[in-house]
Design a protein around this motif. Structure first.
Motif, PDB file in Angstrom:
ATOM      1  N   ALA A 123       0.783  -1.125   0.016  1.00 31.90           N
ATOM      2  CA  ALA A 123       0.053  -0.094   0.062  1.00 31.90           C
ATOM      3  C   ALA A 123       0.836   1.289   0.122  1.00 31.90           C
ATOM      4  O   ALA A 123       0.444   2.307  -0.702  1.00 31.90           O
ATOM      5  N   ALA A 124       2.173   1.132   0.545  1.00 30.57           N
ATOM      6  CA  ALA A 124       2.987   2.253   0.789  1.00 30.57           C
ATOM      7  C   ALA A 124       3.765   2.498  -0.503  1.00 30.57           C
ATOM      8  O   ALA A 124       4.159   3.640  -0.849  1.00 30.57           O
ATOM      9  N   ARG A 125       3.757   1.477  -1.555  1.00 28.78           N
ATOM     10  CA  ARG A 125       4.341   1.634  -2.752  1.00 28.78           C
ATOM     11  C   ARG A 125       5.938   1.877  -2.583  1.00 28.78           C
ATOM     12  O   ARG A 125       6.502   2.564  -3.321  1.00 28.78           O
ATOM     13  N   ARG A 126       6.584   1.140  -1.510  1.00 27.20           N
ATOM     14  CA  ARG A 126       7.940   1.139  -1.355  1.00 27.20           C
ATOM     15  C   ARG A 126       8.549   0.317  -2.313  1.00 27.20           C
ATOM     16  O   ARG A 126       9.683   0.569  -2.617  1.00 27.20           O
ATOM     17  N   VAL A 127       8.056  -0.755  -2.801  1.00 25.27           N
ATOM     18  CA  VAL A 127       8.686  -1.906  -3.495  1.00 25.27           C
ATOM     19  C   VAL A 127       7.339  -2.374  -4.309  1.00 25.27           C
ATOM     20  O   VAL A 127       6.187  -2.331  -4.186  1.00 25.27           O
ATOM     21  N   ASN A 128       8.009  -3.037  -5.453  1.00 25.93           N
ATOM     22  CA  ASN A 128       7.213  -3.594  -6.338  1.00 25.93           C
ATOM     23  C   ASN A 128       6.891  -5.161  -6.155  1.00 25.93           C
ATOM     24  O   ASN A 128       7.808  -5.960  -5.964  1.00 25.93           O
ATOM     25  N   VAL A 129       5.736  -5.533  -5.944  1.00 30.11           N
ATOM     26  CA  VAL A 129       5.385  -6.935  -5.647  1.00 30.11           C
ATOM     27  C   VAL A 129       6.278  -7.668  -4.493  1.00 30.11           C
ATOM     28  O   VAL A 129       7.237  -8.569  -4.960  1.00 30.11           O
ATOM     29  N   PRO A 130       6.109  -7.098  -3.243  1.00 28.45           N
ATOM     30  CA  PRO A 130       6.593  -7.786  -2.290  1.00 28.45           C
ATOM     31  C   PRO A 130       6.181  -9.265  -2.257  1.00 28.45           C
ATOM     32  O   PRO A 130       4.802  -9.366  -2.239  1.00 28.45           O
ATOM     33  N   TYR A 131       6.971 -10.207  -1.659  1.00 26.91           N
ATOM     34  CA  TYR A 131       6.224 -11.552  -1.305  1.00 26.91           C
ATOM     35  C   TYR A 131       7.257 -12.080  -0.368  1.00 26.91           C
ATOM     36  O   TYR A 131       8.288 -11.785  -0.135  1.00 26.91           O
ATOM     37  N   ALA A 132       6.527 -12.972   0.387  1.00 27.44           N
ATOM     38  CA  ALA A 132       7.371 -13.902   1.455  1.00 27.44           C
ATOM     39  C   ALA A 132       7.932 -15.010   0.820  1.00 27.44           C
ATOM     40  O   ALA A 132       7.368 -15.888   0.221  1.00 27.44           O
ATOM     41  N   ILE A 133       9.327 -15.434   1.345  1.00 28.21           N
ATOM     42  CA  ILE A 133       9.885 -16.752   0.897  1.00 28.21           C
ATOM     43  C   ILE A 133      10.347 -17.413   2.175  1.00 28.21           C
ATOM     44  O   ILE A 133      10.767 -16.910   3.124  1.00 28.21           O
ATOM     45  N   VAL A 154      22.077 -15.480   5.619  1.00 30.53           N
ATOM     46  CA  VAL A 154      20.714 -15.669   5.228  1.00 30.53           C
ATOM     47  C   VAL A 154      20.589 -16.169   4.102  1.00 30.53           C
ATOM     48  O   VAL A 154      21.404 -15.775   2.917  1.00 30.53           O
ATOM     49  N   ARG A 155      19.845 -17.381   3.674  1.00 30.20           N
ATOM     50  CA  ARG A 155      20.166 -18.214   2.379  1.00 30.20           C
ATOM     51  C   ARG A 155      18.751 -18.357   2.064  1.00 30.20           C
ATOM     52  O   ARG A 155      18.124 -19.292   2.576  1.00 30.20           O
ATOM     53  N   PRO A 156      17.979 -17.834   1.053  1.00 27.40           N
ATOM     54  CA  PRO A 156      16.585 -18.401   0.551  1.00 27.40           C
ATOM     55  C   PRO A 156      16.727 -19.800   0.219  1.00 27.40           C
ATOM     56  O   PRO A 156      17.774 -20.330  -0.139  1.00 27.40           O
ATOM     57  N   ALA A 157      15.595 -20.380   0.437  1.00 27.07           N
ATOM     58  CA  ALA A 157      15.441 -21.818   0.033  1.00 27.07           C
ATOM     59  C   ALA A 157      15.419 -22.238  -1.430  1.00 27.07           C
ATOM     60  O   ALA A 157      15.727 -23.403  -1.964  1.00 27.07           O
ATOM     61  N   HIS A 158      14.631 -21.423  -2.023  1.00 26.25           N
ATOM     62  CA  HIS A 158      14.355 -21.614  -3.427  1.00 26.25           C
ATOM     63  C   HIS A 158      15.443 -21.234  -4.265  1.00 26.25           C
ATOM     64  O   HIS A 158      16.021 -20.112  -4.118  1.00 26.25           O
ATOM     65  N   ILE A 159      15.866 -21.716  -5.432  1.00 26.17           N
ATOM     66  CA  ILE A 159      17.238 -21.622  -6.281  1.00 26.17           C
ATOM     67  C   ILE A 159      16.894 -20.319  -6.827  1.00 26.17           C
ATOM     68  O   ILE A 159      17.626 -19.453  -6.886  1.00 26.17           O
ATOM     69  N   LYS A 160      15.665 -20.004  -7.330  1.00 26.97           N
ATOM     70  CA  LYS A 160      15.246 -18.672  -7.942  1.00 26.97           C
ATOM     71  C   LYS A 160      15.507 -17.493  -7.071  1.00 26.97           C
ATOM     72  O   LYS A 160      16.096 -16.489  -7.446  1.00 26.97           O
ATOM     73  N   ASP A 161      15.117 -17.540  -5.790  1.00 30.08           N
ATOM     74  CA  ASP A 161      15.527 -16.428  -4.683  1.00 30.08           C
ATOM     75  C   ASP A 161      16.849 -16.548  -4.311  1.00 30.08           C
ATOM     76  O   ASP A 161      17.412 -15.345  -3.992  1.00 30.08           O
ATOM     77  N   ARG A 162      17.680 -17.527  -4.376  1.00 29.33           N
ATOM     78  CA  ARG A 162      18.901 -17.668  -4.194  1.00 29.33           C
ATOM     79  C   ARG A 162      19.863 -16.747  -5.181  1.00 29.33           C
ATOM     80  O   ARG A 162      20.607 -16.120  -5.007  1.00 29.33           O
ATOM     81  N   VAL A 163      19.334 -16.799  -6.468  1.00 27.44           N
ATOM     82  CA  VAL A 163      19.853 -16.217  -7.469  1.00 27.44           C
ATOM     83  C   VAL A 163      19.616 -14.791  -7.609  1.00 27.44           C
ATOM     84  O   VAL A 163      20.475 -13.787  -7.753  1.00 27.44           O
ATOM     85  N   ARG A 164      18.307 -14.396  -6.959  1.00 30.53           N
ATOM     86  CA  ARG A 164      18.147 -13.123  -6.777  1.00 30.53           C
ATOM     87  C   ARG A 164      18.913 -12.291  -5.632  1.00 30.53           C
ATOM     88  O   ARG A 164      19.300 -11.296  -5.597  1.00 30.53           O
ATOM     89  N   ALA A 165      19.154 -13.238  -4.647  1.00 32.81           N
ATOM     90  CA  ALA A 165      19.891 -12.875  -3.413  1.00 32.81           C
ATOM     91  C   ALA A 165      21.405 -12.778  -3.820  1.00 32.81           C
ATOM     92  O   ALA A 165      22.197 -11.543  -3.452  1.00 32.81           O
TER      93      ALA A 165
END
Length: 90
Positions: free
Chosen positions: A45-55, A65-76
């Motif tokens: 609602a505050a529009r600070r980020v685009n499409v935030p989501y939980a992982i 910190v290591r994301p569990a899914h490979i897609k998010d690891r590449v993003r990180a």
């Protein structure tokens, strides 16, 4: 461990919820637990980020910190370079 990620509206950079705002560094991410949906609704609602989501994520042996899914690891952590002999595959 549940963390939040999204993309910065101005630069498009990957961002991570640090408990009070958004960081460019995955190691700044905090466990949001059961508060994920509430924080996501407020931040979207505050529009600070685009499409935030939980992982799902974990803390590795070195304390990172290591994301569990490979897609998010590449993003990180950035893309992986795959090599065959002396040649890098795109």
């Amino acid at each position: 461990m549940k963390i939040l990620t999204g993309n910065d509206l101005r630069s498009g950079a990957v961002t991570w919820w640090n408990g009070s705002g958004w960081s460019l560094f995955v190691d700044d991410a905090v466990d949001v637990g059961d508060d994920a949906e509430e924080i996501l609704a407020r931040e979207e609602a505050a529009r600070r980020v685009n499409v935030p989501y939980a992982i799902e994520a974990s803390i590795d042996a070195a304390g990172h910190v290591r994301p569990a899914h490979i897609k998010d690891r590449v993003r990180a952590l950035g893309p992986l370079e795959v090599r065959v002999g002396d040649r890098a595959l795109a």
